[in-house]
Design an enzyme around this catalytic site. Structure first.
Site, PDB file in Angstrom:
ATOM      1  CG  HIS A 100      39.352  56.011  32.569  1.00 53.66           C
ATOM      2  ND1 HIS A 100      40.092  56.047  33.724  1.00 53.66           N
ATOM      3  CD2 HIS A 100      38.096  56.377  32.932  1.00 53.66           C
ATOM      4  CE1 HIS A 100      39.317  56.407  34.738  1.00 53.66           C
ATOM      5  NE2 HIS A 100      38.095  56.620  34.280  1.00 53.66           N
ATOM      6  CD  GLU A 101      35.174  57.396  30.689  1.00 51.87           C
ATOM      7  OE1 GLU A 101      34.253  56.716  31.201  1.00 51.87           O
ATOM      8  OE2 GLU A 101      35.764  58.293  31.315  1.00 51.87           O
ATOM      9  CG  HIS A 136      34.132  53.491  34.045  1.00 55.85           C
ATOM     10  ND1 HIS A 136      34.187  53.165  35.383  1.00 55.85           N
ATOM     11  CD2 HIS A 136      34.731  54.712  33.934  1.00 55.85           C
ATOM     12  CE1 HIS A 136      34.795  54.142  36.052  1.00 55.85           C
ATOM     13  NE2 HIS A 136      35.130  55.086  35.196  1.00 55.85           N
ATOM     14  CG  HIS A 169      32.648  47.429  36.688  1.00 57.71           C
ATOM     15  ND1 HIS A 169      32.914  48.380  37.644  1.00 57.71           N
ATOM     16  CD2 HIS A 169      32.371  46.299  37.381  1.00 57.71           C
ATOM     17  CE1 HIS A 169      32.801  47.831  38.846  1.00 57.71           C
ATOM     18  NE2 HIS A 169      32.475  46.586  38.711  1.00 57.71           N
TER      19      HIS A 169
END
Length: 672
Positions: free
Chosen positions: A463-464, A467, A470
């Protein structure tokens, strides 16, 4: 020489001392003010270049210093840094207001904004102009002088209250210890967890075992410990953080923050803080958020109640538990999950050695987005445990620097997050590449075992890292539109979509290998992971919805009538409660996401982004989870574009249509 005021590329951590921060902030603010003066005193007519772009690229040194300082305050803080934060935050708030409320500057921006249709701007330039104009008009530029003065007072007070809120939560987390000296009290805990608890005690010079409120310590105890009274003790300590009526109590801070946000929104002409916030979100209005949350609530509640009844029956049959309490949930859920799927986190952990999972997430990024991660030792770090990488694409082009920090420490707040030390942007013909960081709190290695992750920790890491991608793959012109600088309810799409690869055989085979034998995770375990992915999904959904509803209950109303934090919270939770209430606990006083972080009026966005991610991943499932064409489309239309265009425009360009809530309901097994 103050290292923070020199020209540096990567943060010069080894040279920075605490006493450098305040002088650096003060000087950088002065320099930034001088840059603003040059814009306002420019004799030439206001243009996009001499006003909007000049403003965008002003204060860069101040931004770098701020990112270093506030990242350290989250990941490696101490009392001195916290004290500096309390001194600096109001000054930064005042500085920000000095710019937003600068009439000469706003006049120039307004002039350019008024000519926008005749300026022949690119889409990104139009977005920047719109964003700059709104950042002024939405933050008081059109107010009368007395209202501007009040706005400044509110912002200064809010900046300190939010810091204080976070410090109280961290202090409560750090001071609590459950010290056990009888090994029977650890009955049920896996050997690795016992060893970690013993290691923790030893590190504090104590005999026996220590359990704390840090997640790697707290969660296994709640999940495995047979001793119900000790689970209760720990759960009540966790649930009552900053709710003890002492110097670390946050009740007054919660009421003040909610009230000041409401007053600020009113000053600016908005009905509530939520109306103000949501104007710049995909959801647009509080009404739409409530509609969205309630639509999911209607679907999830019957499933959640059925699952809860099933769990109650199971606990009664197993241990004659008459009434299921909050401290029973994780324990009996784990037992029921093991019974139903014969799947135990402890059976999975040997396949998820931290280093292997890191390697796995890098391989997934390589297969999807052509990235290579090279660990390096020539980049300074703020703590020995931090790993540093240079990221290249497969053609050898430099993409990013990546910091990774994985274990809990005294000076580090709980949870997991991605942050940036330097954004990506283009200036003077150069594509300046970003410096990105992931910070997590995973179980440490012990003398007999390496750091082995629970499956939940594996999904957190992915998940992290989503990010992180991104941020790393950003390819825009302006720093304020780069990377994760997107609408808040769009920012979770890249992170949540990455979690999907953790459930796929093709991806797991890349990294899920037994830390002792090297054996790839057996396919029956993979199948069980997939089957158990929707286990108690109704209850999980209800829990997330309750947080979103609590957030809106603080920020979507006039809070002036709220005097009792706990009573207000109980009212907000009434439609989502499954467990009996515990009067001594309160979530709001430690709900850092909305009272310290950036999620006020935005907690719903986790569920919102789940709709986006379920819909997006459905395309990967259809075409192949490592399909290059789809991955490139996702990179080019979502990951690299930041906030340069409306998120729905970007999403539709990737997917060909708007996302459908049915994709989430189907994945969650909540479709009837």
């Amino acid at each position: 020489m103050n290292p923070l005021l020199s020209l540096f590329d990567t943060a010069p951590f080894s040279q920075i001392k605490n006493e450098h921060f305040k002088p650096a902030f003060l000087q950088a603010m002065e320099e930034a003010r001088a840059e603003i003066d040059r814009i306002t005193e420019n004799a030439e007519a206001p243009s996009f270049a001499n006003t909007i772009e000049a403003l965008e690229f002003s204060g860069q040194q101040l931004d770098r210093i701020s990112s270093i300082f506030f990242n350290l305050n989250s990941a490696e803080t101490n009392e001195e840094i916290q004290k500096i934060a309390q001194e600096i935050s109001p000054l930064l708030s005042e500085f920000s207001n000095d710019i937003t409320l600068n009439e000469a500057l706003f006049k120039r921006i307004k002039t350019v904004y008024g000519q926008r249709d005749s300026l022949d701007l690119t889409v990104e330039q139009q977005t920047l102009l719109d964003k700059k104009y709104k950042s002024f008009s939405r933050n008081g530029a059109n107010l009368s002088d007395d209202k501007k003065k009040r706005l400044r007072e509110i912002d200064a007070e809010l900046s300190q209250l939010k810091l204080k809120f976070g410090e109280n939560v961290l202090a409560e987390t750090n001071t609590y210890e459950m010290h056990l000296t009888d090994e029977n009290d650890l009955d049920g805990l896996p050997e690795g967890e016992k060893e970690a608890a013993a290691q923790l005690a030893q590190s504090k010079g104590k005999e026996g075992w220590l359990v704390t409120l840090d997640y790697p310590s707290y969660i296994p105890f709640m999940k495995y410990a047979k001793n119900r009274e000790l689970r209760k003790t720990l759960a009540l300590a966790f649930g009552s953080k900053a709710f003890h009526g002492d110097e670390h109590d946050n009740q007054e801070n919660v009421l003040k923050i909610a009230q000041l946000r409401y007053e600020r929104a009113n000053l600016l002409g908005y009905k509530t803080h939520a109306h103000f916030v949501l104007e710049e979100r995909m959801a647009e209005t509080p009404e739409k958020v409530h509609e969205f949350l309630n639509e999911l609530l209607v679907k999830a509640k019957p499933a959640a109640e059925k699952e809860f009844t099933e769990l109650e029956t199971f606990a009664k049959e197993l241990d004659a538990i008459d009434r299921l309490e909050k401290w029973d949930g994780s324990y009996y859920s784990e037992k029921l999950k093991q019974k139903r799927f014969n799947l135990d986190d402890e059976k999975l952990k040997p396949y998820f050695k931290l280093e292997n999972v890191i390697d796995g997430v890098f391989k997934v990024a390589e297969k999807l987005f052509d990235l290579k991660f090279q660990e390096v030792s020539d980049i300074e770090k703020y703590h020995d445990e931090v790993k540093t990488y240079k990221v290249y694409d497969t053609s050898g082009n430099f993409i990013s620097i990546f910091y990774a920090d994985f274990h809990p420490r005294k000076g580090k707040r709980g949870g997991a997050w991605m942050t940036s030390y330097k954004p990506q942007y283009r200036l003077n013909g150069e594509n300046v590449r970003p410096h990105i960081s992931n910070v997590c709190n995973f179980t440490r290695s012990t003398p007999s075992k390496p750091s082995l992750l629970t499956f939940n920790e594996v999904t957190t890491l992915f998940h992290e890292f989503g990010h992180g991608l991104h941020g790393m793959l950003a390819d825009t012109t302006y720093p304020s539109l780069s990377g994760t600088s997107v609408f808040w309810d769009f920012v979770e799409l890249p992170s949540q979509v990455m979690e999907n690869w953790c459930y796929e055989k093709e991806a797991l085979e890349l990294f899920a290998k037994h830390y002792e034998t090297g054996e790839v995770i057996p396919m029956e375990l993979v199948q069980k992971i997939k089957e158990s992915a929707t286990f108690q999904e109704g209850m999980q959904t209800l829990r997330q919805l309750s947080f979103g509803l609590l957030d809106m209950s603080w920020h979507g109303v006039d809070p002036s009538g709220i005097t009792d934090v706990k009573q207000h919270e109980s009212e907000a939770f009434k439609d989502t409660n499954l467990y009996p209430d515990t009067p001594e606990t309160c979530m709001s006083t430690a709900f850092s996401h909305i009272f310290q972080g950036g999620y006020s009026s935005g907690y719903y966005s986790y569920k919102w982004a789940e709709v986006l991610d379920a819909d997006a991943f459905a395309l990967f499932k259809e075409k192949g989870i490592f399909n290059k064409e789809i991955a490139t489309k996702f990179k080019d239309n979502v990951l690299s574009k930041g906030g340069t265009e409306s998120p729905m425009v970007l999403y539709k360009r990737f997917r060909g249509a708007e996302p459908k809530v049915e994709a989430l309901l189907e994945r969650a097994g909540l479709l009837e």
